[in-house]
Design a protein around this motif. Structure first.
Motif, PDB file in Angstrom:
ATOM      1  N   MET A   1       0.857  -1.180   0.000  1.00 51.64           N
ATOM      2  CA  MET A   1       0.000   0.000   0.000  1.00 51.64           C
ATOM      3  C   MET A   1       0.893   1.230   0.000  1.00 51.64           C
ATOM      4  N   LYS A   2       0.627   2.157  -0.903  1.00 55.39           N
ATOM      5  CA  LYS A   2       1.370   3.410  -0.990  1.00 55.39           C
ATOM      6  C   LYS A   2       0.440   4.551  -0.590  1.00 55.39           C
ATOM      7  N   VAL A   3       0.932   5.433   0.269  1.00 58.45           N
ATOM      8  CA  VAL A   3       0.189   6.614   0.678  1.00 58.45           C
ATOM      9  C   VAL A   3       0.974   7.817   0.180  1.00 58.45           C
ATOM     10  N   PHE A   4       0.349   8.616  -0.686  1.00 57.87           N
ATOM     11  CA  PHE A   4       1.014   9.785  -1.247  1.00 57.87           C
ATOM     12  C   PHE A   4       0.333  11.053  -0.765  1.00 57.87           C
ATOM     13  N   ASN A   5       1.132  12.075  -0.542  1.00 61.91           N
ATOM     14  CA  ASN A   5       0.603  13.408  -0.285  1.00 61.91           C
ATOM     15  C   ASN A   5       0.329  14.035  -1.640  1.00 61.91           C
ATOM     16  N   LEU A   6      -0.907  14.492  -1.836  1.00 66.41           N
ATOM     17  CA  LEU A   6      -1.337  15.040  -3.120  1.00 66.41           C
ATOM     18  C   LEU A   6      -1.776  16.477  -2.947  1.00 66.41           C
ATOM     19  N   ARG A   7      -1.805  17.207  -4.046  1.00 69.59           N
ATOM     20  CA  ARG A   7      -2.264  18.590  -4.032  1.00 69.59           C
ATOM     21  C   ARG A   7      -2.954  18.864  -5.359  1.00 69.59           C
ATOM     22  N   CYS A   8      -4.053  19.631  -5.289  1.00 63.15           N
ATOM     23  CA  CYS A   8      -4.784  19.984  -6.510  1.00 63.15           C
ATOM     24  C   CYS A   8      -4.337  21.363  -6.995  1.00 63.15           C
ATOM     25  N   TRP A  17      -4.385   6.932  -1.278  1.00 61.45           N
ATOM     26  CA  TRP A  17      -3.918   5.580  -0.964  1.00 61.45           C
ATOM     27  C   TRP A  17      -4.002   4.748  -2.236  1.00 61.45           C
ATOM     28  N   PHE A  18      -2.897   4.089  -2.587  1.00 64.64           N
ATOM     29  CA  PHE A  18      -2.828   3.340  -3.842  1.00 64.64           C
ATOM     30  C   PHE A  18      -2.184   1.982  -3.583  1.00 64.64           C
ATOM     31  N   ALA A  19      -2.529   1.018  -4.414  1.00 61.97           N
ATOM     32  CA  ALA A  19      -1.950  -0.317  -4.283  1.00 61.97           C
ATOM     33  C   ALA A  19      -0.462  -0.299  -4.612  1.00 61.97           C
ATOM     34  N   SER A  20      -0.040   0.595  -5.514  1.00 64.95           N
ATOM     35  CA  SER A  20       1.360   0.674  -5.930  1.00 64.95           C
ATOM     36  C   SER A  20       1.589   2.005  -6.632  1.00 64.95           C
ATOM     37  N   GLU A  21       2.837   2.287  -6.939  1.00 68.58           N
ATOM     38  CA  GLU A  21       3.184   3.481  -7.724  1.00 68.58           C
ATOM     39  C   GLU A  21       2.510   3.415  -9.097  1.00 68.58           C
ATOM     40  N   GLU A  22       2.488   2.215  -9.684  1.00 69.70           N
ATOM     41  CA  GLU A  22       1.862   2.030 -10.997  1.00 69.70           C
ATOM     42  C   GLU A  22       0.359   2.321 -10.939  1.00 69.70           C
ATOM     43  N   ASP A  23      -0.277   1.953  -9.830  1.00 65.92           N
ATOM     44  CA  ASP A  23      -1.698   2.236  -9.645  1.00 65.92           C
ATOM     45  C   ASP A  23      -1.931   3.752  -9.641  1.00 65.92           C
ATOM     46  N   TYR A  24      -1.087   4.489  -8.924  1.00 61.90           N
ATOM     47  CA  TYR A  24      -1.185   5.957  -8.907  1.00 61.90           C
ATOM     48  C   TYR A  24      -1.027   6.519 -10.326  1.00 61.90           C
ATOM     49  N   VAL A  25       0.008   6.071 -11.040  1.00 62.67           N
ATOM     50  CA  VAL A  25       0.275   6.566 -12.399  1.00 62.67           C
ATOM     51  C   VAL A  25      -0.909   6.244 -13.307  1.00 62.67           C
ATOM     52  N   GLY A  26      -1.432   5.030 -13.208  1.00 60.47           N
ATOM     53  CA  GLY A  26      -2.560   4.634 -14.051  1.00 60.47           C
ATOM     54  C   GLY A  26      -3.807   5.468 -13.788  1.00 60.47           C
ATOM     55  N   GLN A  27      -4.117   5.709 -12.525  1.00 58.47           N
ATOM     56  CA  GLN A  27      -5.289   6.521 -12.190  1.00 58.47           C
ATOM     57  C   GLN A  27      -5.105   7.960 -12.652  1.00 58.47           C
ATOM     58  N   THR A  28      -3.872   8.460 -12.528  1.00 61.72           N
ATOM     59  CA  THR A  28      -3.585   9.822 -12.981  1.00 61.72           C
ATOM     60  C   THR A  28      -3.774   9.932 -14.490  1.00 61.72           C
ATOM     61  N   GLU A  29      -3.221   8.981 -15.239  1.00 56.31           N
ATOM     62  CA  GLU A  29      -3.330   9.006 -16.699  1.00 56.31           C
ATOM     63  C   GLU A  29      -4.774   8.888 -17.172  1.00 56.31           C
ATOM     64  N   ARG A  30      -5.600   8.156 -16.442  1.00 55.13           N
ATOM     65  CA  ARG A  30      -7.016   7.991 -16.822  1.00 55.13           C
ATOM     66  C   ARG A  30      -7.905   9.112 -16.289  1.00 55.13           C
ATOM     67  N   GLY A  31      -7.323  10.070 -15.557  1.00 51.61           N
ATOM     68  CA  GLY A  31      -8.094  11.197 -15.035  1.00 51.61           C
ATOM     69  C   GLY A  31      -9.049  10.825 -13.922  1.00 51.61           C
ATOM     70  N   LEU A  32      -8.708   9.801 -13.144  1.00 57.04           N
ATOM     71  CA  LEU A  32      -9.598   9.337 -12.082  1.00 57.04           C
ATOM     72  C   LEU A  32      -9.388  10.051 -10.760  1.00 57.04           C
ATOM     73  N   LEU A  33      -8.274  10.765 -10.611  1.00 55.92           N
ATOM     74  CA  LEU A  33      -7.996  11.445  -9.343  1.00 55.92           C
ATOM     75  C   LEU A  33      -8.637  12.818  -9.340  1.00 55.92           C
TER      76      LEU A  33
END
Length: 163
Positions: A1-8, A17-33
Motif C-alpha cells: 500500500m502506498k500513501v502519497f501526499n497530493l495537491r490539486c 492511498w494506492f496499491a502501488s506506484e503504478e496504480d497511482y500513475v494509471g489513475q492519474t493518466e485515466r483522469g480518475l484522481l
C-alpha cells in the motif's frame, strides 16, 4: 500500500492511498484522481520522505525524578509538547467533516431541488432537509419567495469513504 501526499490546482492538500506506484500513475493518466474538496482533477504528487523501519526503539533512559516522568516515554523536557497542526489542513478537515454531516442528514433530490423546496415551503411535501442542484437564477427566485436556500459545494462521493 502506498500513501502519497497530493495537491490539486487550487492548492488543497490531501492523501491518496494506492496499491502501488503504478496504480497511482494509471489513475492519474485515466483522469480518475480529483480533489475531495473542490473536485479539481489537476492533482499532482508532492515529494515525501520514505519511512524506514530500522528495528526496535532504543531504550528510554530512566528519569531520576518520578514526578517528572512522562508515561508516553518522551523525555521530560518534551513532556506536554504537542506539535501545532497546519491551520489549512485543520480547516480542510473541519470542512470535510461538515460536508459529511450535511450529506448524511439531508436527502439528495438532484435536479428537482427548486421544485421540492417549494413543495416543502408550501406544505405540499413533508418537511425535511434536502440538497440538490439548481441554477443561480432559480435560487434567487426561491429567496424572493421567502424560501431559505444556501449554496454549498459538496465534493463528489461525499457520502462514501474519503481518504
Amino acid at each position: 500500500m502506498k500513501v502519497f501526499n497530493l495537491r490539486c490546482g487550487a492548492n488543497h492538500a490531501f492523501e491518496g492511498w494506492f496499491a502501488s506506484e503504478e496504480d497511482y500513475v494509471g489513475q492519474t493518466e485515466r483522469g480518475l484522481l480529483e480533489c475531495p474538496l473542490c473536485g479539481d482533477r489537476a492533482v499532482h504528487k508532492l515529494p515525501s520522505a520514505p519511512r524506514l523501519n530500522l528495528g526496535a526503539k532504543p531504550a528510554v533512559p530512566a528519569v531520576d525524578n518520578p514526578e517528572r516522568a512522562n508515561t508516553d516515554g518522551q523525555h521530560p523536557a518534551n513532556a506536554g509538547h504537542v506539535p501545532s497542526p497546519d491551520p489549512l489542513q485543520a480547516l480542510q478537515a473541519a470542512y470535510l467533516q461538515f460536508a459529511r454531516h450535511v450529506a448524511q442528514h439531508t436527502e439528495d433530490v438532484g435536479e428537482r431541488f427548486a421544485e421540492e423546496a417549494r413543495k416543502i415551503h408550501y406544505g405540499e411535501s413533508e418537511e425535511r432537509g434536502i440538497r440538490g442542484k439548481t441554477s443561480p437564477k432559480e435560487a434567487e427566485a426561491l429567496l424572493e419567495e421567502g424560501i431559505s436556500v444556501m449554496p454549498l459545494l459538496l465534493p463528489e462521493g461525499i457520502e462514501g469513504p474519503l481518504q
